[in-house]
Design a protein around this motif. Structure first.
Motif, PDB file in Angstrom:
ATOM      1  N   GLN A 113       0.817  -1.223   0.000  1.00  0.00           N
ATOM      2  CA  GLN A 113       0.000   0.000   0.000  1.00  0.00           C
ATOM      3  C   GLN A 113       0.846   1.268   0.000  1.00  0.00           C
ATOM      4  N   GLY A 114       2.178   1.105  -0.007  1.00  0.00           N
ATOM      5  CA  GLY A 114       3.055   2.265  -0.129  1.00  0.00           C
ATOM      6  C   GLY A 114       3.412   2.943   1.177  1.00  0.00           C
ATOM      7  N   THR A 115       3.158   2.304   2.288  1.00  0.00           N
ATOM      8  CA  THR A 115       3.533   2.879   3.579  1.00  0.00           C
ATOM      9  C   THR A 115       5.036   2.713   3.765  1.00  0.00           C
ATOM     10  N   ALA A 116       5.715   3.832   3.960  1.00  0.00           N
ATOM     11  CA  ALA A 116       7.172   3.805   4.020  1.00  0.00           C
ATOM     12  C   ALA A 116       7.719   3.908   5.438  1.00  0.00           C
ATOM     13  N   ASN A 117       6.896   4.300   6.387  1.00  0.00           N
ATOM     14  CA  ASN A 117       7.362   4.524   7.757  1.00  0.00           C
ATOM     15  C   ASN A 117       6.555   3.683   8.734  1.00  0.00           C
ATOM     16  N   VAL A 118       7.246   3.167   9.745  1.00  0.00           N
ATOM     17  CA  VAL A 118       6.573   2.399  10.803  1.00  0.00           C
ATOM     18  C   VAL A 118       7.078   2.912  12.138  1.00  0.00           C
ATOM     19  N   LEU A 119       6.153   3.197  13.030  1.00  0.00           N
ATOM     20  CA  LEU A 119       6.477   3.551  14.406  1.00  0.00           C
ATOM     21  C   LEU A 119       6.116   2.351  15.268  1.00  0.00           C
ATOM     22  N   VAL A 120       7.105   1.767  15.925  1.00  0.00           N
ATOM     23  CA  VAL A 120       6.881   0.598  16.789  1.00  0.00           C
ATOM     24  C   VAL A 120       6.932   1.085  18.231  1.00  0.00           C
ATOM     25  N   VAL A 121       5.810   0.970  18.926  1.00  0.00           N
ATOM     26  CA  VAL A 121       5.714   1.365  20.327  1.00  0.00           C
ATOM     27  C   VAL A 121       5.895   0.113  21.173  1.00  0.00           C
ATOM     28  N   LEU A 122       6.882   0.144  22.056  1.00  0.00           N
ATOM     29  CA  LEU A 122       7.192  -1.026  22.887  1.00  0.00           C
ATOM     30  C   LEU A 122       6.514  -0.912  24.239  1.00  0.00           C
ATOM     31  N   ARG A 123       5.768  -1.909  24.591  1.00  0.00           N
ATOM     32  CA  ARG A 123       5.183  -1.995  25.927  1.00  0.00           C
ATOM     33  C   ARG A 123       6.205  -2.641  26.868  1.00  0.00           C
ATOM     34  N   PRO A 124       6.013  -2.473  28.171  1.00  0.00           N
ATOM     35  CA  PRO A 124       6.989  -3.063  29.113  1.00  0.00           C
ATOM     36  C   PRO A 124       7.091  -4.575  28.963  1.00  0.00           C
ATOM     37  N   GLU A 125       8.271  -5.082  29.237  1.00  0.00           N
ATOM     38  CA  GLU A 125       8.589  -6.509  29.282  1.00  0.00           C
ATOM     39  C   GLU A 125       8.529  -7.199  27.920  1.00  0.00           C
ATOM     40  N   VAL A 126       8.690  -6.445  26.844  1.00  0.00           N
ATOM     41  CA  VAL A 126       8.757  -7.055  25.513  1.00  0.00           C
ATOM     42  C   VAL A 126      10.150  -7.659  25.358  1.00  0.00           C
ATOM     43  N   PRO A 127      10.231  -8.938  25.024  1.00  0.00           N
ATOM     44  CA  PRO A 127      11.555  -9.555  24.838  1.00  0.00           C
ATOM     45  C   PRO A 127      12.311  -8.920  23.669  1.00  0.00           C
ATOM     46  N   VAL A 128      13.608  -8.835  23.811  1.00  0.00           N
ATOM     47  CA  VAL A 128      14.449  -8.241  22.777  1.00  0.00           C
ATOM     48  C   VAL A 128      14.296  -9.015  21.467  1.00  0.00           C
ATOM     49  N   GLN A 129      14.146 -10.316  21.557  1.00  0.00           N
ATOM     50  CA  GLN A 129      14.020 -11.117  20.336  1.00  0.00           C
ATOM     51  C   GLN A 129      12.781 -10.729  19.544  1.00  0.00           C
ATOM     52  N   HIS A 130      11.692 -10.321  20.209  1.00  0.00           N
ATOM     53  CA  HIS A 130      10.496  -9.866  19.493  1.00  0.00           C
ATOM     54  C   HIS A 130      10.802  -8.591  18.704  1.00  0.00           C
ATOM     55  N   VAL A 131      11.539  -7.672  19.330  1.00  0.00           N
ATOM     56  CA  VAL A 131      11.895  -6.419  18.658  1.00  0.00           C
ATOM     57  C   VAL A 131      12.768  -6.716  17.441  1.00  0.00           C
ATOM     58  N   ILE A 132      13.751  -7.600  17.615  1.00  0.00           N
ATOM     59  CA  ILE A 132      14.638  -7.961  16.515  1.00  0.00           C
ATOM     60  C   ILE A 132      13.844  -8.612  15.374  1.00  0.00           C
ATOM     61  N   THR A 133      12.908  -9.475  15.714  1.00  0.00           N
ATOM     62  CA  THR A 133      12.082 -10.137  14.696  1.00  0.00           C
ATOM     63  C   THR A 133      11.304  -9.113  13.873  1.00  0.00           C
ATOM     64  N   VAL A 134      10.691  -8.148  14.547  1.00  0.00           N
ATOM     65  CA  VAL A 134       9.907  -7.128  13.842  1.00  0.00           C
ATOM     66  C   VAL A 134      10.818  -6.274  12.962  1.00  0.00           C
ATOM     67  N   LEU A 135      11.956  -5.830  13.502  1.00  0.00           N
ATOM     68  CA  LEU A 135      12.855  -4.966  12.734  1.00  0.00           C
ATOM     69  C   LEU A 135      13.441  -5.689  11.516  1.00  0.00           C
ATOM     70  N   GLU A 136      13.829  -6.930  11.688  1.00  0.00           N
ATOM     71  CA  GLU A 136      14.380  -7.684  10.556  1.00  0.00           C
ATOM     72  C   GLU A 136      13.321  -7.964   9.495  1.00  0.00           C
ATOM     73  N   THR A 137      12.105  -8.256   9.922  1.00  0.00           N
ATOM     74  CA  THR A 137      11.030  -8.517   8.965  1.00  0.00           C
ATOM     75  C   THR A 137      10.710  -7.265   8.160  1.00  0.00           C
ATOM     76  N   LEU A 138      10.625  -6.114   8.835  1.00  0.00           N
ATOM     77  CA  LEU A 138      10.361  -4.863   8.120  1.00  0.00           C
ATOM     78  C   LEU A 138      11.492  -4.544   7.151  1.00  0.00           C
ATOM     79  N   SER A 139      12.720  -4.757   7.588  1.00  0.00           N
ATOM     80  CA  SER A 139      13.874  -4.501   6.724  1.00  0.00           C
ATOM     81  C   SER A 139      13.863  -5.414   5.507  1.00  0.00           C
TER      82      SER A 139
END
Length: 154
Positions: A113-139
């Motif tokens: 759909q042409g969305t070029a920007n993503v803002l990821v808001v982290l809630r408390p106690e989110v594992p680092v591996q979840h953040v890495i998974t999201v960032l790598e998938t978006l990349s």
């Protein structure tokens, strides 16, 4: 007088308790083998090296690291920005909850759909591996303008 051998036979001598020795060598060998096993079976690969930059959304030149502001960048259109909330249970996007197994499909839909920007808001106690998974998938989907924000409610 009875012979000394006969007298010794008639007096009950205290029974000698047999002491079983405990050797620490076997335990040390076992611990060493367990240590080797866990070292070899552990995931020793570090998290993938991700390029992270500080700055505001849509403002790659927000500062030069020395506290001096760079030239103002164009403001990002909010309609071209997706806001995802990452929780320990999964991901919330557009008011809907998704598991982390659906991040690839969501990223593909954003790209389509042409969305070029993503803002990821982290809630408390989110594992680092979840953040890495999201960032790598978006990349991997070609979405490189990703901002991460702390979503702690104070």
């Amino acid at each position: 007088m009875p012979a000394p051998a006969a007298r010794a036979a008639s007096i009950p001598l205290p029974a000698r308790r047999r002491r079983h020795g405990f050797s620490m060598t076997a335990m040390a060998d076992m611990l060493f083998q367990l240590l080797i096993f866990f070292m070899l079976s552990a995931n020793l690969a570090p998290f993938a090296m991700l390029e992270l930059r500080a700055g505001a959304l849509g403002a790659p030149g927000a500062g030069d690291g020395a506290g001096r502001a760079a030239t103002p960048a164009a403001v990002t259109d909010i309609r071209a920005t997706a806001v995802w909330t990452l929780t320990p249970e999964g991901l919330t996007a557009s008011g809907q909850r998704f598991g982390l197994d659906r991040v690839g499909l969501l990223a593909e839909a954003l790209r389509a759909q042409g969305t070029a920007n993503v803002l990821v808001v982290l809630r408390p106690e989110v594992p680092v591996q979840h953040v890495i998974t999201v960032l790598e998938t978006l990349s991997a989907q070609g979405i490189v303008s990703v901002q991460v924000a702390d979503g702690t409610i104070r």
